[in-house]
Design a protein around this motif. Structure first.
Motif, PDB file in Angstrom:
ATOM      1  N   ARG A  39     -40.035  42.596  81.111  1.00 41.74           N
ATOM      2  CA  ARG A  39     -40.531  41.414  80.407  1.00 41.74           C
ATOM      3  C   ARG A  39     -39.995  40.131  81.056  1.00 41.74           C
ATOM      4  O   ARG A  39     -40.714  39.139  81.198  1.00 41.74           O
ATOM      5  CB  ARG A  39     -40.108  41.445  78.940  1.00 41.74           C
ATOM      6  N   HIS A  40     -38.721  40.190  81.432  1.00 33.48           N
ATOM      7  CA  HIS A  40     -38.103  39.045  82.102  1.00 33.48           C
ATOM      8  C   HIS A  40     -38.852  38.722  83.396  1.00 33.48           C
ATOM      9  O   HIS A  40     -39.213  37.558  83.652  1.00 33.48           O
ATOM     10  CB  HIS A  40     -36.631  39.373  82.375  1.00 33.48           C
ATOM     11  N   ASN A  41     -39.102  39.760  84.218  1.00 38.84           N
ATOM     12  CA  ASN A  41     -39.762  39.531  85.499  1.00 38.84           C
ATOM     13  C   ASN A  41     -41.228  39.140  85.331  1.00 38.84           C
ATOM     14  O   ASN A  41     -41.767  38.362  86.132  1.00 38.84           O
ATOM     15  CB  ASN A  41     -39.638  40.770  86.379  1.00 38.84           C
ATOM     16  N   LEU A  42     -41.882  39.675  84.310  1.00 39.12           N
ATOM     17  CA  LEU A  42     -43.262  39.265  84.038  1.00 39.12           C
ATOM     18  C   LEU A  42     -43.309  37.768  83.728  1.00 39.12           C
ATOM     19  O   LEU A  42     -44.189  37.033  84.230  1.00 39.12           O
ATOM     20  CB  LEU A  42     -43.836  40.073  82.872  1.00 39.12           C
ATOM     21  N   PHE A  63     -40.308  33.636  77.894  1.00 39.17           N
ATOM     22  CA  PHE A  63     -38.840  33.645  77.896  1.00 39.17           C
ATOM     23  C   PHE A  63     -38.287  33.335  76.513  1.00 39.17           C
ATOM     24  O   PHE A  63     -37.238  33.865  76.116  1.00 39.17           O
ATOM     25  CB  PHE A  63     -38.303  32.642  78.924  1.00 39.17           C
ATOM     26  N   ALA A  64     -38.960  32.487  75.770  1.00 41.03           N
ATOM     27  CA  ALA A  64     -38.498  32.161  74.414  1.00 41.03           C
ATOM     28  C   ALA A  64     -38.525  33.404  73.521  1.00 41.03           C
ATOM     29  O   ALA A  64     -37.588  33.664  72.751  1.00 41.03           O
ATOM     30  CB  ALA A  64     -39.367  31.052  73.820  1.00 41.03           C
ATOM     31  N   VAL A  65     -39.601  34.182  73.616  1.00 41.53           N
ATOM     32  CA  VAL A  65     -39.695  35.419  72.825  1.00 41.53           C
ATOM     33  C   VAL A  65     -38.641  36.415  73.282  1.00 41.53           C
ATOM     34  O   VAL A  65     -37.958  37.073  72.477  1.00 41.53           O
ATOM     35  CB  VAL A  65     -41.107  36.021  72.952  1.00 41.53           C
ATOM     36  N   PRO A 118     -24.735  39.338  79.974  1.00 44.49           N
ATOM     37  CA  PRO A 118     -25.239  38.654  81.177  1.00 44.49           C
ATOM     38  C   PRO A 118     -26.746  38.498  81.214  1.00 44.49           C
ATOM     39  O   PRO A 118     -27.261  37.454  81.654  1.00 44.49           O
ATOM     40  CB  PRO A 118     -24.734  39.547  82.311  1.00 44.49           C
ATOM     41  N   ASP A 119     -27.481  39.522  80.768  1.00 38.33           N
ATOM     42  CA  ASP A 119     -28.944  39.415  80.790  1.00 38.33           C
ATOM     43  C   ASP A 119     -29.427  38.343  79.816  1.00 38.33           C
ATOM     44  O   ASP A 119     -30.395  37.613  80.090  1.00 38.33           O
ATOM     45  CB  ASP A 119     -29.577  40.767  80.451  1.00 38.33           C
ATOM     46  N   THR A 120     -28.761  38.246  78.666  1.00 31.99           N
ATOM     47  CA  THR A 120     -29.136  37.218  77.690  1.00 31.99           C
ATOM     48  C   THR A 120     -28.887  35.827  78.272  1.00 31.99           C
ATOM     49  O   THR A 120     -29.723  34.912  78.124  1.00 31.99           O
ATOM     50  CB  THR A 120     -28.325  37.395  76.402  1.00 31.99           C
ATOM     51  N   LEU A 121     -27.772  35.679  78.938  1.00 34.74           N
ATOM     52  CA  LEU A 121     -27.449  34.382  79.543  1.00 34.74           C
ATOM     53  C   LEU A 121     -28.458  34.029  80.634  1.00 34.74           C
ATOM     54  O   LEU A 121     -28.878  32.854  80.750  1.00 34.74           O
ATOM     55  CB  LEU A 121     -26.032  34.420  80.120  1.00 34.74           C
ATOM     56  N   ILE A 181     -35.089  38.412  71.353  1.00 32.96           N
ATOM     57  CA  ILE A 181     -34.909  39.880  71.341  1.00 32.96           C
ATOM     58  C   ILE A 181     -33.565  40.251  71.958  1.00 32.96           C
ATOM     59  O   ILE A 181     -32.798  41.055  71.401  1.00 32.96           O
ATOM     60  CB  ILE A 181     -36.060  40.560  72.106  1.00 32.96           C
ATOM     61  N   GLU A 182     -33.237  39.674  73.121  1.00 29.09           N
ATOM     62  CA  GLU A 182     -31.999  40.035  73.812  1.00 29.09           C
ATOM     63  C   GLU A 182     -30.769  39.591  73.024  1.00 29.09           C
ATOM     64  O   GLU A 182     -29.742  40.287  73.023  1.00 29.09           O
ATOM     65  CB  GLU A 182     -31.987  39.438  75.215  1.00 29.09           C
ATOM     66  N   GLU A 183     -30.848  38.456  72.360  1.00 28.98           N
ATOM     67  CA  GLU A 183     -29.713  38.037  71.542  1.00 28.98           C
ATOM     68  C   GLU A 183     -29.456  39.046  70.424  1.00 28.98           C
ATOM     69  O   GLU A 183     -28.298  39.332  70.088  1.00 28.98           O
ATOM     70  CB  GLU A 183     -29.980  36.651  70.956  1.00 28.98           C
ATOM     71  N   ARG A 184     -30.528  39.586  69.884  1.00 27.84           N
ATOM     72  CA  ARG A 184     -30.385  40.557  68.795  1.00 27.84           C
ATOM     73  C   ARG A 184     -29.952  41.918  69.306  1.00 27.84           C
ATOM     74  O   ARG A 184     -29.134  42.598  68.683  1.00 27.84           O
ATOM     75  CB  ARG A 184     -31.719  40.672  68.045  1.00 27.84           C
TER      76      ARG A 184
END
Length: 880
Positions: A815-818, A835-837, A851-854, A841-844
């Motif tokens: 999803r990040h790379n898309l 990225f907002a969506v 690191p991925d969330t950051l 999700i990653e914060e939760r």
């Protein structure tokens, strides 16, 4: 015809002569004048014309008889020519109309109406004959009974009939019949010397040696080379073809005929029957082993009875003995069920140990049977007739080879056609059949290595896999070891398949709660997970754990093992934090039950560190492994494989924590130790080489990383196999560093090839296949096709969510790379929104500090700024 013309001519001539003699009889002048003018001259003319025609006809016949040529396809045979009765494919014979007629000698069975897949062999046969340095050229076409040897030489003879002035087929199964056929040919070639007392075979040799025009002799169904040696012409401008089941022909004369290729056999069967059902035809071809006799017999049965291919396949699988006895194949005297009966009888009478060996080999898988390895094992008490010792074994193998019942032995292995196996086994009484299967299983049990994790033993395991599946019962420990070898060597899907069979059998025989059944269920879950079903493995272990606790107790070592494996597959299924927590809860129980320094306890500590790193805390993983290393060195030894594994992973997490150079240096030190202790070809050594290359690239030596991986890849393929997951991962890493070294197009192309390989070997839904799709999209973008990268990832994302789960780390990465490639393709606003969506999700799921969330938060800010600039530019473009 000529005689009739002669009689008519003489009558007419006589009528003319009477007309000249009428005058002395004082016939009236008027009448004489009429007869003279209107009849006598006409009669004499016609008589002379008739004589002329008769003379020309006689002259033409004499000239034809004295010549050596004749129209292609003409036939002339002597009255004593015996009928041909041997061979694989025979039709009726053509005989000349007159016993004394001597013309172009051709004695040849009918041309096969259906000959499939022999184009290359026919070309080879022609080349062997025409390119021979000495004449007569001799080629012996040999092979299994029913493989189509006679059909092949008949097709050759009919194709090249015009190239020869003499073509003669000799039935050679019986020496007396063969000699009679040659005597008949001698009589035909030299009819004026019938009373000559010379041996007719010697006479024929002399006649053939004197002929200046090409000739072809076919010795059909020769029992062995010695039987025909005295009959072969020693000289002459000709060719000799031999068909035989015997294989002991000189190398320069030998041409072994194999069965048909599967696609050729399928095409033949469809054409022969008129059906259009390739799938069923292919299944029938497999059942019949692509043997021409069996295929022709099947085609005849289907055509004669109107049976469908589906019905015939069912008949083959349920009533094989009856099916193989039905259907009359064109050109064959025998059916499959009886074609090898004479060979079996001769073996039983003359070489009983060879007959016993045939029965043993018939129990295994048909291809590459390692008979030398099997017969080197201690002899089971149930097999007193089997040959043992090199001389006895070689003699038995030679006897089987003499009848072409087995393939040419190579490196201690041979193959047996599946129908030879079927007929051999089916003719045995039930009790004897069971005894031979037990003997085959006993020998194989003795040959299977004890340690499926021992890489040096893998080649032997590989030899025995198909035969283990053929003869070992599901409760065999050797079969379980074979399944484990398959998994350890990378064939996860077959390992899972075998363990599924073993588990089903143990549930049925031992019961669902038996300890052995529970252990097998644990193994099945492991290999299911390795084959790509991480969530399936997790769920299976979650269901198994309460049973283990109930049956064995919560503190039983096997129960703890199941908890350990459940924690691992929880992480592999995408929940690294849950895996970390499960290992953290398991560790004190392991230490209490087994001891703090027990190898399994240390392994649990190792895996706790690993999943701590996977959960996002690389520094904590590094520190935990740094503490574990001296404990393992003290408990197991500095060079124990588990200790070296800890050093390897410590280097990895050191690099992941930001110290790439330290990781590189640690692996540089570790590599020669692993090479010394484990060997250069051990999988762990190869893994260290791969990781050393990676960290060389990470510190900036991209060309060094690329070249090291390029050198490693063939070693990986040789040791583990081209389709082993570790080999495929190495190929992917090579593509990565190839791009980093400046060649994104080459990296894209490597991933494109890798993807097709993984789809074929692992399947479309395997996690590694999905990962390769993600990498391919990535390098498509870096190669300049940003829209293509975006579209590839858009197609990949739902598959990842379906297979791995919507919140699996790899799914979140996709999803990040898309979002990234959506922005790179020109749509900053869509990238910002994606990225907002993703951030929420990653914060939760991962936590706000992962690191991925950051990284996602940084990218959201970046694309937000770009979207604003794009919007500001759009607004300004509308101002007047």
């Amino acid at each position: 015809m000529v005689g009739l013309v002669l009689v008519i001519s003489l009558v007419l001539a006589a009528g003319g002569l009477i007309g000249f003699l009428i005058d002395p009889l004082h016939v009236p002048y008027a009448l004489l004048d009429v007869l003279d003018k209107r009849a006598s001259v006409v009669s004499m003319g016609m008589g002379m014309l008739g004589l002329l025609v008769a003379g020309l006809a006689l002259w033409f016949q004499v000239r034809t008889d004295s010549g050596s040529g004749a129209p292609a396809g003409s036939v002339s045979t002597g009255p004593r020519s015996p009928a041909i009765s041997g061979g694989d494919s025979l039709g009726h014979l053509h005989h000349g109309p007159h016993p004394n007629q001597v013309g172009r000698p051709v004695r040849l069975a009918s041309r096969p109406p259906h000959l499939a897949g022999r184009t290359e062999v026919l070309a080879e046969l022609q080349h062997r004959l025409t390119a021979a340095r000495t004449l007569p050229a001799v080629v012996a076409v040999h092979g299994l009974g029913g493989v189509g040897k006679t059909s092949l030489v008949l097709e050759y003879a009919h194709r090249h009939l015009a190239d020869y002035d003499l073509v003669w087929q000799i039935p050679a199964e019986d020496l007396a019949i063969a000699s009679a056929a040659l005597a008949a040919l001698t009589s035909l070639l030299d009819p004026h010397e019938l009373a000559d007392a010379a041996d007719p075979v010697d006479k024929l040799h002399a006649v053939l040696a004197a002929r200046t025009t090409p000739w072809l002799l076919i010795f059909d169904d020769v029992p062995d080379p010695a039987a025909v040696q005295a009959l072969l012409p020693p000289a002459g401008h000709g060719h000799v073809l031999i068909t035989s089941r015997a294989s002991a022909w000189p190398a320069q004369q030998s041409l072994e005929l194999p069965v048909l290729e599967p696609d050729q056999a399928m095409a033949f069967l469809l054409e022969r029957t008129g059906y259009d059902d390739p799938e069923t035809a292919a299944a029938i071809v497999t059942e019949l082993g692509a043997l021409p006799l069996a295929l022709e017999q099947a085609g005849a049965y289907v055509t004669e009875t109107g049976t469908s291919l589906v019905a015939y396949l069912k008949l083959l699988r349920t009533q094989r003995v009856s099916a193989l006895a039905e259907g009359q194949a064109w050109g064959y005297r025998e059916r499959v069920a009886s074609t090898w009966h004479l060979s079996f009888t001769h073996l039983a009478d003359t070489a009983p140990d060879a007959s016993a060996l045939l029965r043993l080999l018939a129990c295994y898988a048909p291809d590459a049977i390692p008979y030398q390895l099997l017969l080197s094992q201690p002899a089971p008490r149930t097999s007193p007739l089997l040959p043992y010792g090199d001389l006895a074994v070689n003699a038995a193998v030679a006897a089987l080879r003499r009848y072409s019942l087995i393939s040419q032995p190579a490196d201690g292995t041979t193959s047996l056609h599946r129908l030879v196996q079927a007929v051999t086994v089916d003719q045995l009484p039930p009790g004897e059949r069971t005894r031979w299967h037990r003997t085959a299983a006993d020998l194989l049990e003795s040959a299977v290595p004890k340690d499926p994790k021992s890489v040096p033993d893998w080649p032997r395991f590989a030899q025995l896999v198909p035969h283990a599946r053929a003869v070992l019962p599901p409760d065999s420990e050797s079969l379980a070891r074979t399944a484990t070898y398959l998994g350890e060597s990378g064939d996860y899907r077959t390992a899972a398949l075998l363990y599924k069979e073993i588990t089903s059998h143990r549930i049925a025989v031992l019961g669902a709660d038996h300890p052995n059944t529970l252990t097998t269920r644990d193994d099945l879950a492991r290999w299911t997970g390795e084959a790509g079903g991480a969530s399936v493995a997790r769920d299976a272990l979650a269901a198994l754990l309460p049973i283990r606790e109930r049956v064995l107790g919560a503190d039983h070592p096997n129960t703890l093992t199941t908890r350990h494996n459940l924690a691992r597959w929880t992480g592999e299924a995408g929940d690294a934090s849950a895996a970390r927590d499960a290992f953290a809860a398991l560790l004190p129980d392991m230490a209490r039950v087994l001891g703090a320094h027990h190898p399994d306890t240390l392994t649990t500590r190792h895996n706790l560190a690993h999943w701590t790193g996977e959960a996002g805390d690389a520094a904590a993983a590094r520190d935990a492994l740094a503490v574990l290393l001296p404990i393992r060195e003290q408990a197991l030894g500095a060079h124990h494989p588990d200790t070296l594994t800890t050093r390897h992973n410590l280097a990895r997490w050191t690099g992941e924590a930001g110290e790439a150079a330290a990781a590189r240096d640690a692996l540089t030190t570790l590599l020669p130790i692993r090479e010394q202790m484990l060997g250069t070809d051990h999988p762990d050594t190869l893994s260290t080489r791969a990781n050393l290359a990676h960290w060389n690239g990470a510190v900036g030596d991209t060309a060094v990383a690329r070249d090291a991986l390029a050198a490693l890849l063939p070693d990986m393929a040789r040791v583990l196999g081209t389709h082993h997951p570790q080999t495929l991962t190495t190929r992917a890493t090579l593509a990565h560093w190839t791009e980093e070294a400046g060649d994104a197009v080459a990296a894209r192309d490597v991933f494109a090839v890798l993807l097709s390989t993984e789809i074929r070997t692992l399947g479309t839904d395997h996690p590694d296949t999905l990962t390769t799709r993600a990498y391919l999209a990535h390098w498509m973008g870096w190669a300049g096709d940003t829209a293509g990268a975006r579209d590839q990832l858009a197609a990949l994302l739902p598959d990842m969510a379906r297979v791995l789960g919507a919140h699996h780390p790899d799914t979140l990465t996709a999803r990040h790379n898309l979002a990234q490639w959506t922005g790179a393709a020109g749509d900053a606003t869509a990238a910002r929104d994606a990225f907002a969506v993703l951030l929420s999700i990653e914060e939760r799921i991962l936590g706000t500090d992962h690191p991925d969330t950051l990284a996602t938060r940084d990218n959201l800010a970046r694309w937000t700024r770009r979207a604003r600039r794009s919007w500001s530019h759009l607004i300004r473009s509308f101002r007047l």
